[in-house]
Design a protein around this motif. Structure first.
Motif, PDB file in Angstrom:
ATOM      1  N   CYS A   4     -45.177  24.504   6.592  1.00 58.37           N
ATOM      2  CA  CYS A   4     -43.970  25.308   6.743  1.00 58.37           C
ATOM      3  C   CYS A   4     -42.879  24.419   7.314  1.00 58.37           C
ATOM      4  O   CYS A   4     -43.091  23.755   8.328  1.00 58.37           O
ATOM      5  CB  CYS A   4     -44.254  26.479   7.682  1.00 58.37           C
ATOM      6  SG  CYS A   4     -42.784  27.427   8.101  1.00 58.37           S
TER       7      CYS A   4
ATOM      8  N   ASP B  21     -41.891  25.208  11.221  1.00 58.66           N
ATOM      9  CA  ASP B  21     -42.747  25.028  12.392  1.00 58.66           C
ATOM     10  C   ASP B  21     -43.894  24.057  12.166  1.00 58.66           C
ATOM     11  O   ASP B  21     -44.720  23.867  13.064  1.00 58.66           O
ATOM     12  CB  ASP B  21     -43.296  26.384  12.831  1.00 58.66           C
ATOM     13  CG  ASP B  21     -43.861  27.147  11.640  1.00 58.66           C
ATOM     14  OD1 ASP B  21     -44.641  26.553  10.883  1.00 58.66           O
ATOM     15  OD2 ASP B  21     -43.497  28.317  11.446  1.00 58.66           O
TER      16      ASP B  21
ATOM     17  N   CYS C 236     -47.577  31.258   6.236  1.00 59.01           N
ATOM     18  CA  CYS C 236     -47.630  30.353   7.376  1.00 59.01           C
ATOM     19  C   CYS C 236     -48.191  31.177   8.540  1.00 59.01           C
ATOM     20  O   CYS C 236     -47.652  32.243   8.827  1.00 59.01           O
ATOM     21  CB  CYS C 236     -46.222  29.857   7.677  1.00 59.01           C
ATOM     22  SG  CYS C 236     -45.999  29.234   9.347  1.00 59.01           S
TER      23      CYS C 236
ATOM     24  N   CYS D  20     -45.302  31.931  11.141  1.00 62.28           N
ATOM     25  CA  CYS D  20     -44.257  32.846  10.674  1.00 62.28           C
ATOM     26  C   CYS D  20     -44.821  34.234  10.372  1.00 62.28           C
ATOM     27  O   CYS D  20     -44.139  35.242  10.555  1.00 62.28           O
ATOM     28  CB  CYS D  20     -43.589  32.312   9.408  1.00 62.28           C
ATOM     29  SG  CYS D  20     -42.628  30.824   9.662  1.00 62.28           S
TER      30      CYS D  20
HETATM   31 ZN   LIG Z   1     -43.784  28.964   9.525  1.00 61.67          ZN
END
Ligand SMILES: [Zn+2]
Ligand SMILES: [Zn+2]
Ligand SMILES: [Zn+2]
Ligand SMILES: [Zn+2]
Ligand SMILES: [Zn+2]
Length: 271
Positions: free
Chosen positions: A64, A67, A87, A90
């Motif tokens: 991702c 992050d 993710c 997320c």
């Molecule tokens: Zn993420």
């Protein structure tokens, strides 16, 4: 029992298998498959819930961009089961303001943590440049609801689009080598232009070439090769992608590059 506590101290933590890397410590997190299935980072002592009742795999070691967490692919069982990337971070902490309105009834609690099985997979992510987001993978408005049809990225060779809200499925040209979304929008209906790399042996292009780009709603060749799962007709709706932007009237037809389909009299417009 508290999910973190349970993940840390139950024997389940030992049986969980290392699956994907945590974006914070870059060590492997464990996948705990018992309900509620989740990822557990032993270094950060964090638990990340996952969608339930399906299989979870690593998604090509892609990460991702927000992050750095490694993405996972979730698949529901059966030939019509959706698969979609997510993710872990997320999914549990949607990174965009107002994203919870996309979940309908599902709301984040006051602590900001999502409950079991609720979250933001990539197909709901409005990130403008992440290659896995709704913006990048969304193709056109769902003909049956207000959702968006997104490309199933692991559906080869039975390429398909599925709706991110309902069970609508649209089959794309079968057996293609690769089908991907492009950054271009159809000037007529605002659907995302798809790039199809046909199989050399089964290409419908007259000159034997395999690469073709076009709008699945406006391009005659592509439109003739897509099929709705329940046999309903599949045609364009104005304000495609549900955004209510301009109707695109008066634009150019979204044409592919194949010469065979250039006859201007051929139109599926009034289907
Ligand atoms: Zn993420
Ligand atoms: Zn970690
Ligand atoms: Zn993303
Ligand atoms: Zn739908
Ligand atoms: Zn179009």
């Amino acid at each position: 029992m508290d999910a973190l506590f349970e993940a840390q101290f139950s024997p389940l933590a030992d049986s969980g298998r290392a699956l994907s890397k945590c974006g914070k410590c870059l060590r492997y997190m464990k996948y705990i498959s018992t309900q509620p299935s989740r990822m557990y980072c032993g270094t950060c002592e964090e638990v990340y819930y996952l969608p339930q009742k399906g299989t979870i795999k690593l998604y090509k070691e892609l990460t991702c961009p927000l992050d750095n967490f490694e993405l996972l692919i979730f698949s529901l069982a059966g030939p019509e089961g959706k698969s979609f990337p997510l993710c872990p971070y997320c999914y549990n902490s949607p990174p965009f303001e107002g994203i919870d309105t996309l979940f309908g009834a599902t709301k984040t609690s006051s602590t900001g943590k999502l409950g079991k099985g609720a979250g933001m997979p990539c197909f709901l992510c409005p990130h403008p440049t992440c290659p896995h987001s709704l913006i990048a993978q969304g193709v056109c408005a769902c003909p049956e609801c207000s959702g968006t049809l997104v490309l199933d990225p692991v559906s080869a060779p039975k390429w398909r689009l599925y709706c991110n809200m309902c069970n609508c499925l649209v089959y794309l040209p079968q057996g293609a080598h690769k089908i991907s979304t492009t950054r271009d929008r159809c000037p007529e209906c605002e659907s995302t232009i798809l790039e199809v790399d046909f199989n050399k042996k089964t290409t419908p292009l007259l000159d034997g070439s395999t690469l073709y780009t076009g709008c699945i709603l406006c391009d005659e060749l592509l439109h003739s090769l897509v099929e709705m799962k329940h046999g309903k007709s599949f045609f364009k709706r104005m304000g495609s992608r549900g955004r209510g932007r301009g109707s695109g009237r008066g634009g150019f037809r979204g044409r592919g590059r194949g010469g065979k389909w250039d006859d201007p009299k051929m139109s599926f417009r009034d289907f």
